[in-house]
Design a protein around this motif. Sequence first.
Motif, mmCIF file in Angstrom:
data_model
loop_
_atom_site.group_PDB
_atom_site.id
_atom_site.type_symbol
_atom_site.label_atom_id
_atom_site.label_comp_id
_atom_site.label_asym_id
_atom_site.label_seq_id
_atom_site.Cartn_x
_atom_site.Cartn_y
_atom_site.Cartn_z
ATOM 1 N N MET A 1 1.367 -1.447 0.094
ATOM 2 C CA MET A 1 -0.265 0.165 0.202
ATOM 3 C C MET A 1 0.665 1.210 0.442
ATOM 4 S SD MET A 1 -3.402 1.036 2.859
ATOM 5 C CE MET A 1 -2.574 -0.422 3.741
ATOM 6 N N ASN A 2 1.101 2.338 -0.472
ATOM 7 C CA ASN A 2 1.417 3.316 -0.526
ATOM 8 C C ASN A 2 0.669 4.057 -0.113
ATOM 9 O OD1 ASN A 2 3.201 3.178 -2.824
ATOM 10 N ND2 ASN A 2 1.834 3.367 -4.212
ATOM 11 N N ILE A 3 0.970 4.851 1.249
ATOM 12 C CA ILE A 3 -0.107 5.037 2.851
ATOM 13 C C ILE A 3 1.222 7.189 2.321
ATOM 14 C CG2 ILE A 3 -0.075 5.715 4.848
ATOM 15 C CD1 ILE A 3 0.439 2.396 4.937
ATOM 16 N N CYS A 4 0.222 8.111 1.575
ATOM 17 C CA CYS A 4 0.630 9.477 1.310
ATOM 18 C C CYS A 4 0.404 9.917 3.344
ATOM 19 C CB CYS A 4 -0.224 10.143 1.017
ATOM 20 S SG CYS A 4 -0.154 12.167 1.121
ATOM 21 N N VAL A 35 4.342 7.861 0.898
ATOM 22 C CA VAL A 35 4.878 8.208 0.163
ATOM 23 C C VAL A 35 4.370 10.317 0.933
ATOM 24 C CG1 VAL A 35 3.734 9.773 -1.658
ATOM 25 C CG2 VAL A 35 3.452 7.151 -1.702
ATOM 26 N N TRP A 36 5.762 10.709 0.547
ATOM 27 C CA TRP A 36 5.649 11.919 1.447
ATOM 28 C C TRP A 36 6.038 13.306 1.335
ATOM 29 C CZ3 TRP A 36 10.279 9.820 0.860
ATOM 30 C CH2 TRP A 36 10.431 10.580 1.224
ATOM 31 N N GLY A 37 6.198 14.359 1.454
ATOM 32 C CA GLY A 37 6.624 15.116 1.048
ATOM 33 C C GLY A 37 8.141 15.804 0.787
ATOM 34 N N GLY A 38 8.697 14.455 1.045
ATOM 35 C CA GLY A 38 9.796 14.329 0.524
ATOM 36 C C GLY A 38 11.108 15.308 1.416
ATOM 37 N N SER A 39 11.246 15.856 2.568
ATOM 38 C CA SER A 39 12.165 16.669 2.907
ATOM 39 C C SER A 39 12.941 15.722 4.252
ATOM 40 C CB SER A 39 11.432 17.775 4.074
ATOM 41 O OG SER A 39 12.280 17.835 4.778
ATOM 42 N N ASP A 40 13.853 16.185 4.428
ATOM 43 C CA ASP A 40 15.084 15.711 5.307
ATOM 44 C C ASP A 40 15.172 16.021 6.428
ATOM 45 O OD1 ASP A 40 16.412 12.951 6.299
ATOM 46 O OD2 ASP A 40 17.740 13.536 5.365
ATOM 47 N N ALA A 92 -2.110 11.424 -6.036
ATOM 48 C CA ALA A 92 -2.422 10.003 -6.948
ATOM 49 C C ALA A 92 -1.292 9.166 -6.578
ATOM 50 C CB ALA A 92 -1.529 10.619 -8.730
ATOM 51 N N ARG A 93 -0.014 9.524 -6.134
ATOM 52 C CA ARG A 93 0.319 8.612 -5.807
ATOM 53 C C ARG A 93 0.111 7.934 -4.103
ATOM 54 N NH1 ARG A 93 5.549 8.253 -7.878
ATOM 55 N NH2 ARG A 93 5.570 6.943 -7.465
ATOM 56 N N ALA A 94 -1.321 7.824 -3.850
ATOM 57 C CA ALA A 94 -0.854 7.485 -2.712
ATOM 58 C C ALA A 94 -2.783 6.520 -2.831
ATOM 59 C CB ALA A 94 -2.305 8.192 -1.575
ATOM 60 N N ASP A 95 -2.346 5.249 -1.803
ATOM 61 C CA ASP A 95 -3.814 4.652 -1.830
ATOM 62 C C ASP A 95 -4.812 4.801 -0.636
ATOM 63 O OD1 ASP A 95 -3.008 2.673 -3.508
ATOM 64 O OD2 ASP A 95 -1.368 2.149 -2.497
ATOM 65 N N ALA A 96 -3.676 5.568 0.306
ATOM 66 C CA ALA A 96 -4.337 6.480 1.799
ATOM 67 C C ALA A 96 -3.749 7.764 2.414
ATOM 68 C CB ALA A 96 -4.013 5.194 2.301
ATOM 69 N N ILE A 97 -4.559 8.020 2.904
ATOM 70 C CA ILE A 97 -3.159 9.148 3.574
ATOM 71 C C ILE A 97 -3.927 8.994 5.348
ATOM 72 C CG2 ILE A 97 -3.692 11.452 3.493
ATOM 73 C CD1 ILE A 97 -5.497 10.184 1.344
ATOM 74 N N LEU A 121 -14.076 13.072 -5.436
ATOM 75 C CA LEU A 121 -13.169 13.582 -6.919
ATOM 76 C C LEU A 121 -12.133 12.317 -6.330
ATOM 77 C CD1 LEU A 121 -13.337 17.229 -7.056
ATOM 78 C CD2 LEU A 121 -13.574 15.270 -8.825
ATOM 79 N N HIS A 122 -12.026 12.072 -5.047
ATOM 80 C CA HIS A 122 -10.896 10.382 -4.387
ATOM 81 C C HIS A 122 -12.020 10.044 -3.397
ATOM 82 C CE1 HIS A 122 -9.062 11.344 -0.766
ATOM 83 N NE2 HIS A 122 -9.596 12.253 -0.723
ATOM 84 N N ALA A 123 -11.766 8.584 -3.002
ATOM 85 C CA ALA A 123 -12.084 7.404 -2.174
ATOM 86 C C ALA A 123 -11.406 6.964 -1.651
ATOM 87 C CB ALA A 123 -13.660 6.258 -2.854
ATOM 88 N N LYS A 124 -10.566 7.712 -1.186
ATOM 89 C CA LYS A 124 -9.203 7.412 -0.257
ATOM 90 C C LYS A 124 -9.646 7.243 1.039
ATOM 91 C CE LYS A 124 -5.872 7.688 -4.579
ATOM 92 N NZ LYS A 124 -5.029 8.077 -4.702
ATOM 93 N N PRO A 125 -9.248 6.298 1.738
ATOM 94 C CA PRO A 125 -8.881 6.357 3.143
ATOM 95 C C PRO A 125 -8.266 7.087 3.542
ATOM 96 C CG PRO A 125 -8.427 4.311 2.938
ATOM 97 C CD PRO A 125 -8.222 4.750 1.471
#
Length: 178
Positions: A1-4, A35-40, A92-97, A121-125
């Motif tokens: 699962m891709n978790i944002c 899947v995240w904002g990419g910051s370190d 777009a890259r997430a299955d869930a948030i 416009l999306h149905a992601k949990p």
Amino acid sequence: MNICVFLSAADLDARYTNPARVFGELIGKAGHTLVWGGSDMGLMKVVADEVRAAGGRLVGISVEILADVAREDADEMVIAANLAERKALLLARADAIVVLAGGLGTLDEATEILELKKHALHAKPVVLLNTDGFYDGLTAQLRRMDADGFLPVPLDDLLHVSADGADALAYLDAAVNG
């Protein structure tokens, strides 16, 4: 699962970093992708470090103005032109948030995701991880919006509020795979 995961890039104390660390470890051990904002930096780094250490994948979606603090060892790093494009790519890259503690940027991301879900416009949990009661005020406001008729969709259909990462991940697993 891709978790944002939407969360802060600020350095915070242990009441926020410890639960974020646990949640990152749970994501990685379950074999999921962050899947995240990419910051370190800040909580973003804490969660990504734990996902990586536990064997999970890292997909960062940064933005040009923050590219200099993007994590270098991500499995994939996308640099969006602006914040609006970044939010669209994250969704777009997430299955869930999952929304962790954060500031105005996190709040902006969370409310946009809920608004998009409200309009189908999306149905992601979507899970609000209410670490140390951080989102008690927001949760109370959302419940009032629901009770007073401001939400055309029941709040419970838009959002699950969780006090800990294990519950959040269990909810997501059931919602996505169940």
